[in-house]
Enzyme design. Structure first.
Site, PDB file in Angstrom:
ATOM      1  N   HIS A 248       0.784  -0.998   0.007  1.00 24.01           N
ATOM      2  CA  HIS A 248      -0.003   0.014  -0.064  1.00 24.01           C
ATOM      3  C   HIS A 248       0.941   1.165  -0.003  1.00 24.01           C
ATOM      4  O   HIS A 248       0.235   2.456  -0.438  1.00 24.01           O
ATOM      5  CB  HIS A 248      -1.142   0.039   1.165  1.00 24.01           C
ATOM      6  CG  HIS A 248      -0.538   0.469   2.255  1.00 24.01           C
ATOM      7  ND1 HIS A 248      -0.119  -0.752   3.507  1.00 24.01           N
ATOM      8  CD2 HIS A 248      -0.464   1.734   2.917  1.00 24.01           C
ATOM      9  CE1 HIS A 248       0.175   0.161   4.717  1.00 24.01           C
ATOM     10  NE2 HIS A 248       0.287   1.358   4.427  1.00 24.01           N
ATOM     11  N   ASP A 295      -0.056  -7.551   1.283  1.00 26.25           N
ATOM     12  CA  ASP A 295       0.545  -5.873   1.426  1.00 26.25           C
ATOM     13  C   ASP A 295       1.816  -6.090   1.599  1.00 26.25           C
ATOM     14  O   ASP A 295       2.471  -5.858   2.671  1.00 26.25           O
ATOM     15  CB  ASP A 295      -0.173  -5.536   2.906  1.00 26.25           C
ATOM     16  CG  ASP A 295      -0.009  -3.804   2.851  1.00 26.25           C
ATOM     17  OD1 ASP A 295       0.393  -3.376   1.818  1.00 26.25           O
ATOM     18  OD2 ASP A 295      -0.336  -2.963   3.758  1.00 26.25           O
ATOM     19  N   SER A 391       4.272   2.349   7.968  1.00 25.15           N
ATOM     20  CA  SER A 391       3.848   1.117   7.099  1.00 25.15           C
ATOM     21  C   SER A 391       5.046   0.929   6.497  1.00 25.15           C
ATOM     22  O   SER A 391       5.798   1.756   5.944  1.00 25.15           O
ATOM     23  CB  SER A 391       2.949   1.717   6.094  1.00 25.15           C
ATOM     24  OG  SER A 391       1.553   1.636   6.925  1.00 25.15           O
ATOM     25  N   GLY A 392       5.040  -0.319   6.298  1.00 26.94           N
ATOM     26  CA  GLY A 392       6.321  -1.061   5.230  1.00 26.94           C
ATOM     27  C   GLY A 392       7.173  -1.382   6.424  1.00 26.94           C
ATOM     28  O   GLY A 392       8.315  -2.362   6.029  1.00 26.94           O
TER      29      GLY A 392
HETATM   30  C1  4AZ Z   1      -0.886   3.442   8.497  1.00 27.16           C
HETATM   31  O1  4AZ Z   1      -1.742   3.911   8.037  1.00 27.16           O
HETATM   32  C2  4AZ Z   1      -0.972   2.667   9.634  1.00 27.16           C
HETATM   33  N1  4AZ Z   1      -1.663   1.023  14.427  1.00 27.16           N
HETATM   34  C3  4AZ Z   1       0.080   1.850  10.252  1.00 27.16           C
HETATM   35  C4  4AZ Z   1      -0.015   1.209  11.150  1.00 27.16           C
HETATM   36  C5  4AZ Z   1      -1.244   1.092  12.049  1.00 27.16           C
HETATM   37  C6  4AZ Z   1      -2.352   1.789  11.616  1.00 27.16           C
HETATM   38  C7  4AZ Z   1      -2.285   2.584  10.559  1.00 27.16           C
HETATM   39  C8  4AZ Z   1      -1.484   0.277  13.184  1.00 27.16           C
HETATM   40  O2  4AZ Z   1       0.251   3.433   7.675  1.00 27.16           O
END
Ligand code: 4AZ
Length: 453
Positions: A248, A295, A391-392
């Site tokens: 993502h 993902d 993320s990632g």
């Molecule tokens: C995000 O939006 C995201 N609490 C990453 C991790 C989490 C929530 C959102 C986990 O990148």
């Protein structure tokens, strides 16, 4: 008034007006024609429905290749026995990719032949074969092979065995050398393999402990992925050429020239941090926009990284390796420090326990949304979690002094909320996708392998 025509004698009411008769005939004719037309329509619709059904079933069977092996994303199907038999059948050679894997706690080498995975006995093994096996896993290097007792490995790895029937002194595809399926290794030993020095932190001193701001070298595999010069996501170094991240993060942003990979840094905005260009980006073919499964993505760096203690790769786990509930692992990143907050300037990290999928799927938690491709980690009471911008990045677990990439930060409901722990892409479930991609590229980079079939 009656104006001529046919009557039944004595019964005036039975007289028929010829004009009426023609109208009635016409009406009757119309009715019949409409009925016939409707019937035709019905038959045609039935034929169309049957044809569509037959076509879609046929196509479905063709595309899913039931009971057969499908060549990549094409519709070509081949027999499962032709997969990994040492002969190329698919147009893009997909049937001879992913034929080697490392399994269990000890990195036991397994070869797939004719659809079955077999553990490799130690007989006739040599370093050339080790180099070949590492290339087939997508690594450009080879560290060592060593042999361990067959009885010391997991039971399910002991049942199907194979030995090598070729004293090779050149790089080959291992499935070309594998022969003699066995129920016992004559040496009593099996082959384990190491392709990369990974998962160590040579520049990190555990004596320095300080809150949740990370120290240089504490997470040397952590990278910051910049898109148009801004931190967008985290990622993990898995080899000198490959960064693993979330699909993502890159979906819709696949132009590799707009990305830069920042390595060996703890603080953003510090100039002089090593920044690398990206050669290519690929996300899992089964990832769907806004979907939660698959993902995972890989970025190939334009030039290889130099490992120096502050920049180090993390080990991938092995096939079938389980990480038990309650194991304490680490998450890290420059993500927001509160929901909808700004990304952090400093690299932050936190220790989080793994949560079982059964618990994470409870009605008050994620209500069945957690698939086998995900792993939850965090605290059900809330307070500590990954967030937007993380993320990632890695969910890393230390296992006998070796750090392994167990997850990649994927999603969650909000951040650090009660009963809403972080959800991570389960790396053990995507190993074949990762290695196949690296293998394909490794074959490009070292053409002697791709022509040596
Ligand atoms: C995000 O939006 C995201 N609490 C990453 C991790 C989490 C929530 C959102 C986990 O990148």
């Amino acid at each position: 008034m009656f104006t001529g025509g046919m009557c039944i004698e004595g019964l005036e009411s039975s007289c028929v007006d010829p004009l009426r008769l023609r109208e009635d005939d016409l009406a009757e004719g119309w009715k019949n024609r409409v009925l016939a037309h409707r019937f035709e329509l019905l038959i045609t619709s039935c034929i169309i429905v049957v044809l569509t059904l037959a076509l879609s079933i046929g196509l479905g069977v063709g595309l899913s290749c039931v009971g057969k092996f499908r060549c990549g994303s094409s519709s070509q199907c081949i027999s499962t026995f032709a997969q990994c038999d040492g002969v190329v059948h698919c147009e893009n050679e997909e049937d001879e990719l992913g034929c080697v894997r490392l399994s269990g706690r000890s990195s036991v080498l397994q070869i797939q032949r004719k659809g079955e995975w077999k553990t490799v006995c130690s007989e006739d093994w040599n370093n050339w074969l080790g180099i070949s096996a590492c290339k087939q896993l997508g690594y450009s290097r080879y560290v060592e092979s060593f042999f361990i007792s067959l009885t010391s490995i997991e039971q399910d790895l002991q049942t199907s065995l194979v030995s090598i029937n070729l004293s090779q002194s050149q790089i080959i595809k291992l499935q070309n050398a594998a022969a003699f399926s066995k129920t016992q290794c004559s040496s009593g030993l099996v082959t384990t393999l190491k392709c990369l020095e990974c998962g160590s932190r040579p520049q990190y001193s555990t004596r320095i402990v300080g809150g949740n701001i990370s120290k240089p070298g504490q997470f040397p595999w952590q990278v910051s992925l910049h898109y148009k010069s801004e931190h967008l996501c985290g990622g993990s170094i898995i080899t000198s050429r490959w960064i693993l991240t979330a699909a993502h993060c890159v979906y819709g942003f696949e132009d590799s020239s707009l990305w830069a990979v920042h390595v060996g840094l703890t603080e953003q905005l510090i100039h002089g941090a090593q920044s690398l260009t990206v050669e290519s980006i690929v996300y899992h073919s089964r990832y769907r926009h806004r979907g939660l499964d698959y993902d995972i993505a890989l970025m190939k760096l334009a030039r290889p990284l130099v490992f120096n203690g502050l920049v180090e790769p993390i080990c991938l786990p092995n096939y079938g390796e389980e990480f038990t509930e309650g194991t304490m692992c680490w998450i890290s990143g420059w993500g927001a420090t509160e929901e909808d907050g700004e990304t952090s300037v400093v690299l932050r990290s936190a220790m989080v326990p793994l949560i079982s999928t059964k618990t994470c799927n409870q009605p008050e938690i994620y209500k069945g949304l957690i698939s086998s491709l995900m792993i939850c980690a965090g605290y059900l009471e809330g307070g500590i979690d990954s967030c937007q911008g993380d993320s990632g990045g890695p969910l890393a677990c230390e296992d006998s002094s070796v750090w392994k990439l167990v997850g990649a930060t994927s999603w969650g409901s909000g951040c650090a909320l009660r009963n809403k722990p972080g959800v991570y892409t389960r790396i053990t479930k995507s190993l074949s996708w990762i290695h196949k991609h690296m293998e394909k590229e490794e074959a490009h980079d070292t053409p002697e392998l791709s022509t040596d079939n």
